[in-house]
Design a protein around this motif. Structure first.
Motif, short mmCIF file in Angstrom:
data_model
loop_
_atom_site.label_atom_id
_atom_site.label_comp_id
_atom_site.label_asym_id
_atom_site.label_seq_id
_atom_site.Cartn_x
_atom_site.Cartn_y
_atom_site.Cartn_z
N LEU A 1 64.50 -77.26 13.13
CA LEU A 1 63.07 -77.21 12.84
C LEU A 1 62.75 -76.14 11.80
O LEU A 1 63.25 -75.02 11.86
CB LEU A 1 62.27 -76.91 14.12
CG LEU A 1 62.32 -78.00 15.19
CD1 LEU A 1 61.48 -77.58 16.39
CD2 LEU A 1 61.82 -79.33 14.65
N HIS A 2 61.90 -76.51 10.86
CA HIS A 2 61.43 -75.59 9.82
C HIS A 2 59.93 -75.38 10.01
O HIS A 2 59.19 -76.35 10.14
CB HIS A 2 61.71 -76.21 8.45
CG HIS A 2 61.02 -75.52 7.31
ND1 HIS A 2 61.18 -74.18 7.05
CD2 HIS A 2 60.18 -75.98 6.34
CE1 HIS A 2 60.47 -73.85 5.97
NE2 HIS A 2 59.85 -74.92 5.53
N SER A 3 59.51 -74.12 10.06
CA SER A 3 58.07 -73.83 10.13
C SER A 3 57.60 -73.58 8.71
O SER A 3 57.76 -72.48 8.17
CB SER A 3 57.82 -72.62 11.02
OG SER A 3 58.23 -72.90 12.34
N HIS A 4 57.03 -74.62 8.12
CA HIS A 4 56.75 -74.62 6.69
C HIS A 4 55.66 -73.60 6.34
O HIS A 4 54.55 -73.68 6.85
CB HIS A 4 56.30 -76.02 6.27
CG HIS A 4 56.07 -76.17 4.81
ND1 HIS A 4 56.91 -76.88 3.98
CD2 HIS A 4 55.09 -75.69 4.01
CE1 HIS A 4 56.44 -76.82 2.74
NE2 HIS A 4 55.34 -76.11 2.74
N GLY A 5 56.02 -72.65 5.48
CA GLY A 5 55.06 -71.66 5.02
C GLY A 5 55.20 -70.32 5.72
O GLY A 5 54.63 -69.33 5.27
N LEU A 6 55.98 -70.26 6.82
CA LEU A 6 56.14 -68.97 7.51
C LEU A 6 57.16 -68.11 6.77
O LEU A 6 58.18 -68.59 6.29
CB LEU A 6 56.58 -69.18 8.96
CG LEU A 6 55.57 -69.86 9.89
CD1 LEU A 6 55.95 -69.59 11.34
CD2 LEU A 6 54.15 -69.40 9.63
N LEU B 1 56.87 -78.18 -6.25
CA LEU B 1 57.95 -77.30 -5.85
C LEU B 1 57.49 -76.45 -4.67
O LEU B 1 56.30 -76.17 -4.52
CB LEU B 1 58.43 -76.43 -7.01
CG LEU B 1 57.57 -75.30 -7.51
CD1 LEU B 1 57.80 -74.04 -6.69
CD2 LEU B 1 57.90 -75.03 -8.96
N HIS B 2 58.45 -76.07 -3.87
CA HIS B 2 58.17 -75.32 -2.65
C HIS B 2 59.22 -74.24 -2.51
O HIS B 2 60.40 -74.48 -2.74
CB HIS B 2 58.21 -76.28 -1.45
CG HIS B 2 58.26 -75.59 -0.13
ND1 HIS B 2 57.40 -74.57 0.21
CD2 HIS B 2 59.06 -75.77 0.95
CE1 HIS B 2 57.68 -74.16 1.44
NE2 HIS B 2 58.68 -74.86 1.91
N LEU B 3 58.77 -73.04 -2.16
CA LEU B 3 59.68 -71.93 -1.94
C LEU B 3 59.57 -71.48 -0.49
O LEU B 3 58.47 -71.25 0.01
CB LEU B 3 59.32 -70.77 -2.88
CG LEU B 3 60.11 -69.47 -2.71
CD1 LEU B 3 61.60 -69.69 -2.96
CD2 LEU B 3 59.57 -68.41 -3.66
N HIS B 4 60.71 -71.38 0.18
CA HIS B 4 60.73 -70.89 1.56
C HIS B 4 60.60 -69.36 1.56
O HIS B 4 61.00 -68.70 0.62
CB HIS B 4 62.04 -71.27 2.24
CG HIS B 4 62.16 -72.73 2.58
ND1 HIS B 4 62.76 -73.18 3.73
CD2 HIS B 4 61.74 -73.84 1.94
CE1 HIS B 4 62.72 -74.50 3.77
NE2 HIS B 4 62.11 -74.93 2.69
N GLY B 5 60.06 -68.82 2.64
CA GLY B 5 60.09 -67.38 2.86
C GLY B 5 59.09 -66.57 2.06
O GLY B 5 59.04 -65.35 2.18
CU LIG Z 1 58.96 -75.07 3.85
#
Ligand SMILES: [Cu+2]
Length: 649
Positions: A122-127, A458-462
């Motif tokens: 599971l990925h908590s998108h934006g955290l 585009l999306h950057l994690h973290g």
């Molecule tokens: Cu994400």
């Protein structure tokens, strides 16, 4: 024991701190049997194009408990997914994780038991996951995946607020339903409102994702045409109703959980004030319509009418420009009902309102100026056919290949070698960032497509990044963007096809963070045999095509940022369960991308390579094609002569 409105049982405990509140990294948390419920089909289409899966009505075992202890609220949510062949159990059962709501400074605890027959995570998108990067979720980057039958407990301190979502980060499982909303209330909200509603926009495919991926990433799809959804859904339903009370102010949290679709969102007869973008509170901006791309979130305030004589439609129109073709069976415009009075007539729907605001003009409430970058990286995103005959996405012509050992574990286990980008694998494109440096990314989107694609994202994690500028055409470094005083900060941004975007972020989060424009097949796609020689020639000719989204995620456009390895090694202590689960999957949780020492990558599958020039395979295919053509023409001539003879007879 209370019953939440989605049918999940909640348990509230107001006693002094429970053992759960002190537990940080439990390895296995069994489900309490008294929390088991049978769940019905929820969330599948009810009024249009009901798929055969939706007709099934399977029991499933779920557990959910909400515990309050002192200032912390612990949410423990478990889902038990039934093994199935060949589809996902959560899809067959309509079994989706329930919505999650927490407060700033809470600790979110998610018990995820994997009862699928493949790994999941599971990925908590934006955290930000600052200090808990191992809970970020991408399989192959921050964990090996939860093996079938095993449980992983994610323990996430909540350090931000706003609107987010939680989803599987493996093989597009979220598109089939393994996803939910995550709402985080601020200690003090900037705006006041009476009601808080979450609105999930999604596209729905009748074919399950493993099957769609197989055909998308195949030799038979050399131009990379993305599968077109069968329908659109609002709150996982084709006929959702919202009850509005006259005079009340509603906060609508709009979350796009699509695989491909771009939505235009509007409500007949109402205006909307944008107040939040991807967790960033912004100054009010009144709009009549909103463009929402995959994974983006917006909050808007809507003032209800002071009447009960008319009802209204809420619209989510899928932009057909995102699709290769719109099938006649697809209704791209989905609606929900905004009801003021049960018997009132509906406001006549005017023509679709697709006006929009440029999100880079929105202004954060908490100002943050720009700082000159310490490092700037230029990445060009492109799609083309590589030497495996498949249309891959790539940054700077290097299609990303997942490592065997998750990159975060490589960073944590390789000592001083962790600062060498080479150890993350020959097809990782890894970039090592220095702690607290200001990082600038210039992204050129060469994905111009053979059909009129409108954008990629585009999306950057973290991190949340500042959007410094965005325009059509490639970035011209001799004519940089003027420095904005207080640029928008978000985690997912649209990039026009053939255009560019410049973003900046501070490398203040040691760990490994995926930078996604799209990303690669995280499993081995079975390739069909070659059977039409002339098509082979077509496959072997380099070309650039296409745009978009979850399908691109599986096609090869991603790279990891290796952020502050020394700091990460000093402060991140990997819970034992991650090592155990890797070993259960026969993956070495230590070492380089192949789980070896140094830059020994033996055992690591090599990634696709660029086709340079007109190679020997292409010449072979050309020769075979010419021979086929000669035989074909000869056959035509022979047939024509035969016909003449018959006529004479
Ligand atoms: Cu994400």
């Amino acid at each position: 024991m209370g019953q939440s409105d989605n049918g999940w049982k909640e348990k509230k405990i107001s006693d002094s701190p429970s053992p759960v509140s002190r537990k940080r990294h439990p390895v296995h948390t069994p489900f309490a049997s008294d929390n088991s419920v049978n769940c019905d089909i929820r969330g599948l289409e009810q009024s249009q194009n009901v798929s055969s899966e939706a007709a099934l009505h399977l029991p499933c075992r779920v557990a959910a408990a909400v515990l309050w202890a002192n200032r912390e609220r612990h949410i423990e949510l478990g889902y038990h997914l039934r093994p199935s062949q060949p589809g996902w159990s959560f899809r067959k059962a309509g079994h989706r994780p329930p919505p999650v709501t927490v407060n700033f400074n809470d600790t979110l605890v998610i018990n995820a038991k994997n009862s699928l027959d493949v790994v999941t995570a599971l990925h908590s998108h934006g955290l930000f996951q600052n200090g808990t990067g191992y809970y970020d979720g991408p399989v192959g980057i921050t964990q090996c995946g939860i093996p079938p039958g095993e449980t992983l407990t994610y323990v996430i301190p909540i350090q931000q607020w706003g609107t987010y979502w939680i989803h599987s980060h493996f093989m597009g499982q979220y598109v089939d339903g393994l996803r939910t909303s995550l709402v985080i209330h601020a200690a003090k909200e900037v705006y006041t409102y009476d009601e808080d509603l979450t609105i999930i926009l999604s596209d729905w495919y009748h074919a399950e994702i493993p099957l769609s991926l197989q055909s998308y990433l195949s030799l038979y799809n050399p131009t990379g045409v993305e599968p077109v959804p069968n329908s659109a859904l609002i709150n996982n339903n084709a006929n959702t109703t919202f009850q509005f009370v006259p005079g009340k102010t509603y906060r609508l949290r709009i979350i796009s959980m699509t695989a491909l679709a771009l939505f235009h969102f509007y409500i007949d007869g109402h205006v909307m004030d944008i107040i939040e973008v991807d967790g960033t509170d912004v100054n009010r901006q009144t709009v009549t319509s909103l463009v929402v791309a995959t994974a983006q979130r917006y909050s808007v305030l809507v003032q209800a009418k002071n009447q009960t004589t008319t009802n209204y439609l809420m619209h989510a129109d899928m932009d057909p420009m995102m699709f290769d073709a719109v099938p006649p069976t697809l209704n791209p415009n989905i609606t929900a009902n905004v009801i003021y009075s049960a018997n009132a007539p509906f406001f006549p729907t005017p023509p679709g309102d697709w006006s929009s605001v440029d999100d880079t003009t929105l202004v954060p409430v908490i100002p943050e100026g720009t700082a000159p970058p310490d490092n700037s990286y230029t990445l060009t995103a492109d799609f083309q056919v590589y030497d495996d005959g498949i249309n891959h996405g790539a940054f700077n012509n290097l299609p990303f290949q997942f490592p065997k050992t998750p990159s975060l574990f490589t960073e944590l286990s390789m000592g001083t070698l962790a600062t060498d980008p080479a150890v993350y694998g020959p097809n990782s494109g890894a970039i090592v960032l220095k702690y607290l440096n200001m990082i600038q990314i210039v992204l050129n989107n060469n994905d111009v497509g053979h059909h009129p694609c409108t954008l990629d994202y585009l999306h950057l994690h973290g991190h949340k990044f500042q959007v410094i500028g965005r325009s059509d055409g490639l970035y011209n470094s001799s004519n940089p963007y003027p420095e904005p005083a207080n640029p928008i900060r978000r985690d997912t941004v649209q990039v026009p096809a053939g255009g560019n975007v410049v973003i900046r972020f501070r490398a203040d989060n040691p760990g490994v963070w995926l930078y996604v424009f799209s990303f690669p097949p995280s499993f081995n796609t079975p390739l069909p045999p070659f059977n039409v020689t002339c098509r082979l020639l077509y496959y072997l000719t380099p070309r650039s095509f296409h745009c978009h989204i979850q399908w691109h995620m599986e096609a090869g456009l991603a790279m990891p940022f290796i952020e502050a390895p020394e700091r990460a090694q000093a402060r991140i202590h990997l819970p034992q369960v991650f090592l155990d689960q890797c070993r259960e999957l026969n993956i070495n949780p230590m070492g380089n991308a192949a789980g070896n020492n140094g830059t020994d990558f033996s055992g690591l599958q090599s990634g696709p390579q660029m086709i340079v020039g007109f190679g020997s395979r292409a010449y072979g295919a050309l020769a075979a094609c010419v021979i086929s053509a000669v035989i074909g023409m000869g056959t035509v001539i022979w047939y024509a002569k035969e016909d003449k003879i018959k006529k004479v007879e």
